[in-house]
Motif scaffolding. Sequence first.
Motif: not given
Length: 472
Positions: A347-348, A351, A354-355
Amino acid sequence: MTVAPKREDYDVVVIGAGPAGLAAAATSAEAGLSTLLLDENIGPGGQVFRAIASTPVTERNQLGADYWVGADLVQALRASNAEVIHRATVWSLDRNLEIAVSVGGASAFVKAKRVILATGALERPFPIPGWTLPGVMTAGAAQTMLKSSALVPDGRTVIAGQGPLLWLLAAQILRLGGRIDRILDTTERGNYFAALPHAFAFLASPYFRKGLSMMREVKAKVQVVSGVTELVASGDGQLAGVSYVAGGKRETIPADLLLLHQGVVPNVNLAMAAGVDHRWDDLQLCWSPVLDASGNSSVAGIAIAGDGAGIGGASAAVVRGRIAARAAVEALAPAAAPKLPAMAALRSDLAKAERGRSFLDTLFRPAPQFRIPAGDTIVCRCEEVTAKDILDAVAIGATGPNQLKAYRRTGMGPCQGRLCGLTVTELMAQARAKTPQEIGHYRLRAPVKPITLAELAAVPKSEDDIKAVVRG
């Protein structure tokens, strides 16, 4: 590569061998689950990594470092025990997780405990006057030819539209010695201001430096016209010219090839046909499946990963594929899950990947005049239905895309609404002063891809099946 499925049932069936599908299949197979990967192309990679195992383009810098990441994904898949079938057309998926697939002219049914849809994205329709003329193509089609055959334009070429793929394609064409006469940028000026609140995250993302250097590379060699507000392709049976308005001035330039692109949208047909709930995404202006954090959909056992879950790019697609596969492993073989990267770490990674996405989505949100056509502009290419035809049908009582089928046959051709679905929804929503969510999408049913009667007839039959239709 096998020709037909070796078994009738699998733990996990992954549909689509793009970034998400490659990652998902390798991950679930690595955990010991029986895994089948089905893909309709001749080789792995999807559109992003198309022809990664066979491209004649061998100089790595010509296609860019991001493209060659696909080679590692393919290698990981081949090192796993996943069964892979190419040239496989999946034409049905139901709530019981039964999948119908045609391979080599014959259909078969396989059952799965978990299905991961990795059907990727489609290019957004770009319905301008003349877009059906020979000589007008999508940027994605041009990129397919470039990657698979090293073919680049050598005639008078215009690229029109907006979005990261447009600049990537332009750079790749130039690196391979192709010709581009002009780039017509349709990005709305107001989008730059709207995107500003998201700029900080974008500046810290990998997109920023890559995008900036690519745009500089292209602008050094090609005339770029920004602020284009009108676009028309013209010619008598063949593209001859492109007319555009920018800064209030109209200009027409001769052209042999026009490449159109205004972003990509999730390919939702198979998911919709399986009964997965979708919602209208007001930022990305498309239908997206309703999913939880692991990619699970409203239909038990069906997860969606990659751009088919919402546009996020190749890096995010790979991570989404791994997340969906890990969730499947946790459900089916919990003891094997510790062998895989932890969900929190995945999940990290997502993220990070998707930044900056909100900045791109806002900046490259296509203008209404390039999404919602008028007059005699073709909307449904398969049935040659114009914008005026659709508005006339609304005027006499068509309330949504499904009613429109009865009036005009829109969405009933070979593409089954992939090329016109978004346009029809937005056009009808505007005409009826409703939201796209209220108007809805075409109701999709199997087969979601054209298949022949011979393929259906070749489905294996039991004795009971034969007795059911043969008189004694």
